[in-house]
Design a protein around this motif. Sequence first.
Motif, mmCIF file in Angstrom:
data_model
loop_
_atom_site.group_PDB
_atom_site.id
_atom_site.type_symbol
_atom_site.label_atom_id
_atom_site.label_comp_id
_atom_site.label_asym_id
_atom_site.label_seq_id
_atom_site.Cartn_x
_atom_site.Cartn_y
_atom_site.Cartn_z
ATOM 1 N N LYS A 2 -5.250 -18.615 -0.014
ATOM 2 C CA LYS A 2 -3.909 -18.178 0.345
ATOM 3 C C LYS A 2 -3.147 -17.673 -0.882
ATOM 4 C CE LYS A 2 -0.878 -21.380 1.565
ATOM 5 N NZ LYS A 2 -0.255 -22.450 2.361
ATOM 6 N N THR A 3 -2.361 -16.610 -0.692
ATOM 7 C CA THR A 3 -1.514 -16.107 -1.773
ATOM 8 C C THR A 3 -0.360 -17.077 -2.000
ATOM 9 O OG1 THR A 3 -2.068 -13.806 -1.306
ATOM 10 C CG2 THR A 3 -0.030 -14.207 -2.513
ATOM 11 N N LYS A 5 2.923 -18.458 -4.915
ATOM 12 C CA LYS A 5 3.779 -18.084 -6.045
ATOM 13 C C LYS A 5 4.765 -19.214 -6.325
ATOM 14 C CE LYS A 5 6.904 -15.550 -2.972
ATOM 15 N NZ LYS A 5 7.536 -14.237 -2.689
ATOM 16 N N VAL A 55 2.242 -13.923 -9.150
ATOM 17 C CA VAL A 55 1.734 -14.158 -7.798
ATOM 18 C C VAL A 55 0.218 -14.351 -7.866
ATOM 19 C CG1 VAL A 55 1.456 -13.195 -5.479
ATOM 20 C CG2 VAL A 55 3.576 -12.797 -6.760
ATOM 21 N N GLY A 57 -2.729 -13.962 -5.984
ATOM 22 C CA GLY A 57 -3.350 -13.343 -4.822
ATOM 23 C C GLY A 57 -4.852 -13.217 -5.028
ATOM 24 N N TRP A 61 -6.913 -15.018 -8.028
ATOM 25 C CA TRP A 61 -7.803 -16.096 -7.607
ATOM 26 C C TRP A 61 -9.242 -15.804 -8.050
ATOM 27 C CZ3 TRP A 61 -6.742 -20.788 -6.706
ATOM 28 C CH2 TRP A 61 -5.658 -21.213 -5.919
#
Length: 274
Positions: A2-3, A5, A55, A57, A61
Motif C-alpha cells: 500500500k502507498t 506517507k 511518499v 509508493g 517500496w
Amino acid sequence: MKTIKAGVRSPEVYYLNELLAKLKYNVIVSDYFGSETDKAIRDFQIKNNLVVDGVVGLKTWSTLLEKSKNGFSSNSKLLSEQDLMDFSKQFNLELAVVKAVNEVESNGKGFLIDGRPKILFEGHIFWRELEKRNINPKAYINSITEDILFEKYTKKYYVGGTAEYVRLEKARNLAQDKRFIDAANSSASWGLFQIMGFNAVSIGYKSIDEFVEKMNKNEGEHLKAFGLFLEKNNLIGLLRNKNWASFALKYNGPAYKTNKYDEKLMRAYQKYSR
C-alpha cells in the motif's frame, strides 16, 4: 504494498520502519509514519535517484526491498488458512468470526524481518515480575537499567523492532540467575497477538521457557496462544454469540469505543461471511 506517507498509522508503516532501521536510519520502529520516518524516506529517495516526495509508493517500496533483500522472507512462519480453519474447529467458531478477530486484533505481522518473533518489553512489568520472585528491583536501579526497570508504566523507552531485543537481553543478563531470565521473558509481549509472557503458565504452558520456544516457531503457535488466552478469560462464548461490544470491552478495555473495535469486528465479520 500500500502507498503510505506522513501521518499514516498502519502495519505497512511498521514494516517500512523495520526496513529503514536495517538500512541504518535512525527511526523508532513503530506503526506510525512520523517526522523521523519522513526525513529518512526523503534521504533514501535522494540517495537512490527517486522522486523526493516522502511518499512510499511502488518505486520506493521496490527499491527499499531490493536494498534490504537479505531480510527474513520465509513463508513457513506465517499464518495459514489451515491454521484459521483448525482454530475455528477447535473452539467451535464460525470461520468468518475467526478471520474477523484475526484481522482486527492481530498485530499485522508476528515476526521481525530477521525471523525473530515481534516483542515489546515492559519495564514496569519487569519490576513486578522480579518482586514475584522475591527480588528487590530497587537494588538494580541505575543509569544503565533506567530503560528496562521502572515502577510505573511509561512508553518513553519503547524502541520497537529488533531494538526491543536489546532491552530484553539487558534484562535477562541483569544477574547470573535464572529468575531474571524468566522475569524478563515474562515482561515482554510476544508475537502476532502480543500475548504477555506472564500469562504463559496460567493459560496452559508448562513454563515461560516453553511459551517462548513456541512463540519462536510460527504464527500458527501465536494463534494457539491467543486461543488459550481467550479461553482462560471466558471470551470464546462472546465470539460464538457475536457479541462484539462485550468482547471488545473485555479484550481491548474501556477504550474500545474510542477505537471502534466492536464496529471493526462487526464489519470484518460481515465481509468474511458473504
